[in-house]
Structures are given as structure tokens and as C-alpha cells.
Design an enzyme around this catalytic site. Structure first.
Site, short mmCIF file in Angstrom:
data_model
loop_
_atom_site.label_atom_id
_atom_site.label_comp_id
_atom_site.label_asym_id
_atom_site.label_seq_id
_atom_site.Cartn_x
_atom_site.Cartn_y
_atom_site.Cartn_z
N GLY A 178 -6.61 -6.03 1.21
CA GLY A 178 -5.22 -5.82 1.62
C GLY A 178 -4.51 -7.13 1.89
N GLY B 197 -12.91 -3.57 1.43
CA GLY B 197 -14.31 -3.16 1.57
C GLY B 197 -14.73 -2.22 0.45
N LYS C 133 -13.14 -10.80 7.96
CA LYS C 133 -14.12 -9.78 8.32
C LYS C 133 -15.51 -10.24 7.90
CE LYS C 133 -10.95 -6.43 7.05
NZ LYS C 133 -10.77 -5.47 5.99
N ARG D 82 0.82 -1.22 0.00
CA ARG D 82 0.00 0.00 0.00
C ARG D 82 0.85 1.26 0.00
NH1 ARG D 82 -5.13 -1.78 3.80
NH2 ARG D 82 -6.42 -2.46 2.05
#
Ligand code: ADP
Ligand code: MG
Length: 396
Positions: A352, A376, A199, A34
Site C-alpha cells: 500500500g 502482505g 513491517k 485502494r
């Protein structure tokens, strides 16, 4: 949406919202993907003489200062990658931050401390967010949105500050948006989505909306156990969101109505404990016993998933198939990653940790059509939602 090329940045202070939320292990950055992803925007700005102030978050400190989530190590890595100094302000917007900004010369960069140390960043109260946004805006003349991983969030440094300054999309946000636009407007079919990761409740929400867009959904990773439970199977000590089982049942029923195939694992690698050297075994997905937790998809599932993706012309993958950080439980994720790398379909990897997994396996990014930095955000984009962090840019 304006591009940074449309901004006159020379000698002006540009606040850049970046996504520098890198995975950390024992205080070290374990994957700097990132950070690398924001370099094109930063260099484009500094090359043109901008004074760049970067605002970003790390982890979920919940509005409190958490020293282990400081962005200081990220400033150091950013500096190494750019081969030039990067200043760091341990304050976000106070007097010391203001003077650090004032001291910046043309073409210099300052990174502010983790914006989520301030509870107003993620506040549900717009007035609170606006207070922080005002402080951030007062540091700069222009705003550039380049944190694709957060554009689905209504947060002070993402949406509120964008409304206070002339703004533009950075290189990363512009290129990611282009890929996801293509997936929404013109996906070649069959269109398959592979979902995994931890998640669970975040991702369960999106599945319902994906049903109207895709032909096939393959579920692995931590979230598959809520699906297996909804299908009536025992899941032992696996990751399970009991309060979501009903929602998943509904999703399965909707999928059946719409003719969308939901493919669940048929075998699971289970372990005694959540540890890299735990005792483990491979069992049928419908008979995980108490005292065991699911850590990875099994070899028959890898075969099944590979088969189900073989004729797909568009594939989106979000979320690892298992606890890939532990070698014994990385096999399913690696096998799916390899299978997708070998196809000629339009393949997009989001998330990620998924992107980190690919790099950890040493699979070149260019074997996929696109490796996204957004988890997301990419899923919400695919659902056809208008992302607040992008909508706010188009206003200008
Ligand atoms: P992404 O960042 O790609 O969107 P997530 O953050 O949702 O993915 O999930 C990544 C995490 O999911 C990884 O740290 C991985 O260890 C974890 N995970 C995958 N499978 C399991 C499982 N069966 N049990 C617990 N955690 C899992
Ligand atoms: Mg993640």
C-alpha cells in the site's frame, strides 16, 4: 474461482469485502488508490441492479472502537468517486445496520463501519469468527471477495463468511491473482525482489521462502537495519528488530548456500530524530553511530541497486526504501521507483505504501507492469502459499 459475471445479482444483496485501508493524515485520506481499485467491482454490481453492502477495515483498532479509524470519510470519498450516494452504517451488524441494508434499493451502496472495531474479526478462535461471519452473512444473499490486500488473512469477513454464502472473486482479486500466478509459474530470469518498508517482522518471514524462487534480493527501508545488524554492523537508533537478528543470519546463510545474492545498502541517510526537518547526514552503512537513525538509502546504494536490477527481466518491489513521507528522506524511494519505471522488465509493485509513494511522486501507474494493492498478500502469494481467502472461493 468464479467471477462476478457468473452471479445473478439483480435485486439481490451482495456483501463485498473490499480493501479500503487507505493512509490517513490528520483525518484526511492522503492516497485514495485502494478506494479507486474497488470501483470496477462496485459499478459492475450496481449496474446490474445489485444492492451492495461493503465491508472493510481501516488500520489496526485491535477490536475496539477507535473514532479516528472510522470509515465514514471513506464513504464520503467513495461517493465522490462513484458520483452517486453511498450510505454509511456506523453499526457493523446490529439492528441499525440491518435496517440500513433493508432500506437499500436496487443499484444502491452501503458501507459498514470498520469491521476491525469488532474483536471477532481477527480472533484466533474460529468459533468467535464464525459468530461474526454469521451476522455478516445474514445481511446478504451473495458474497464477493475483492479485498486483495486481506486475502492472506484468516478473518471473519474474508474466509469465514465466504463459506456461508454463494461467492465469487471481484474484478480486483481476479486481476491481481492473474498477475501473481504468472510470477509464480513463469517468471523470466533474472528475477529480482526489492524489499523495504517498516513491517520488518511481517516481511522477514517471507524472505526465507522467496529464496527458492528468486535470483537476487535487495533490501532497503526500515528492514535493512536488522540485516545490517545481522551482518555485524552498528545501526545506532535505527529501526531494529533485535529478536529477528538470528533469523536474518540464517536467511543470509541460506541465501549463500543457494547462490541467491542478497544486496544490502552501502550508504544510509541518517537523522538525529524522526522528523522532516531533522539534521541529517549520509554515512557508510557499516558505521551508523549512536544518536543517529537511518531514514533512507544513500546515493551510492541507489546506484548499486539500479545496477543490480539492470539485467533483471522480472522485478517485484515491496516497501519504500526510506521514510518517503518526509521530502528529505524520499530520495532513495523516488530514485528506485524511477529506475524501475524505466526498465522493460516485468515490474510489479506491491504494498500500500509503495503504491502510495509512486502516486505521490506522480509516476504514472502504467509505467509498471502492475501496481498491486496488496502488500502482505502479494508477498505470500509469491512465496507460493495457498492464500486462505482465495482457497475458500475455489470451494464453491
Ligand atoms: P508497504 O505498505 O508498501 O508494504 P510498509 O507498510 O511495510 O510498506 O512500510 C511503509 C513505511 O515504512 C512507510 O511509512 C515509511 O515511512 C516506512 N519506512 C521506510 N523506511 C524507514 C526507515 N528507515 N525507518 C522507519 N520507517 C521507515
Ligand atoms: Mg503499509
Amino acid at each position: 474461482m468464479r467471477s462476478i459475471d457468473d452471479l445473478d445479482v439483480f435485486g439481490r444483496t451482495v456483501l463485498v469485502r473490499a480493501d479500503l485501508n487507505v493512509p490517513m493524515a490528520d483525518g484526511e485520506i492522503s492516497d485514495d488508490g485502494r478506494i479507486r481499485a474497488c470501483l470496477p467491482t462496485l459499478t459492475a454490481l450496481t449496474d446490474r441492479g445489485a444492492r451492495v453492502v461493503v465491508v472493510a477495515h481501516l488500520g489496526r483498532p485491535k477490536g475496539q472502537v477507535a473514532p479516528e479509524l472510522s470509515l465514514a470519510p471513506v464513504a464520503a470519498r467513495l461517493s465522490e468517486l462513484l458520483e452517486r450516494p453511498v450510505q454509511f452504517s456506523s453499526e457493523l451488524t446490529g439492528m441499525r445496520a440491518q435496517s440500513a441494508v433493508a432500506e437499500l434499493g436496487d443499484g444502491e451502496i452501503l458501507l459498514l463501519e470498520n469491521v476491525r472495531f469488532d474483536s471477532r474479526e481477527t480472533s484466533k478462535d474460529p468459533a468467535q469468527r464464525r459468530l461474526l461471519a454469521n451476522e455478516l452473512a445474514s445481511l446478504a444473499d451473495l458474497y464477493v471477495s475483492d479485498g486483495f490486500g486481506v486475502v492472506h488473512r484468516e478473518q471473519a469477513s474474508v474466509t469465514d463468511v465466504a463459506q456461508l454464502l454463494p461467492n465469487a472473486a471481484g474484478r480486483l482479486v481476479a486481476s491481481e491473482s492473474q498477475v501473481f500466478d504468472r510470477l509464480i509459474t513463469d517468471p523470466k530470469r533474472p528475477y529480482g525482489v526489492v524489499l523495504g518498508g517498516a513491517k520488518v517482522s511481517d516481511k522477514l518471514g517471507v524472505i526465507g521462502n522467496l529464496l527458492s524462487r528468486v535470483d537476487r534480493i535487495l533490501v532497503g527501508g526500515g528492514m535493512c537495519f536488522t540485516f545490517l545488524a545481522a551482518a555485524g554492523h552498528p545501526v545506532g537508533d535505527s529501526l531494529l528488530e533485535a529478536d529477528q537478528v538470528e533469523t536474518v543470519r540464517q536467511v543470509l546463510a541460506d541465501a549463500a548456500d543457494r547462490g541467491v545474492e542478497v544486496v544490502l545498502p552501502v550508504d544510509i541517510v541518517v537523522a538525529r530524530e524522526f522528523s522532516p526537518d531533522s539534521e541529517y547526514a549520509t554515512v557508510a552503512a557499516d558505521s551508523i553511530e549512536a544518536g543517529w537513525m537511518g531514514m533512507d538509502i544513500g546515493p551510492r546504494t541507489v546506484e548499486l541497486f539500479t545496477e543490480k536490477l539492470a539485467d533483471a527481466r522480472t522485478v517485484v518491489w515491496n516497501g519504500p526504501m526510506g521514510v518517503f513521507e518526509m521530502p528529505a528522506f524520499s530520495i532513495g524511494t523516488r530514485a528506485v521507483a524511477e529506475a524501475l519505471a524505466d526498465t522493460t522488465s516485468f515490474t510489479v509493485i506491491g504494498g500500500g505504501d509503495s503504491a502510495a509513494a509512486i502516486r505521490a511522486f506522480d509516476i504514472a501507474d502504467d509505467r509498471y507492469s502492475h501496481v498491486s494493492t496488496g502488500g502482505g498478500a502479494s508477498l505470500e502469494f509469491l512465496e507460493g502459499k495457498l492464500l486462505p481467502g482465495l482457497a475458500v472461493l475455489e470451494d464453491h
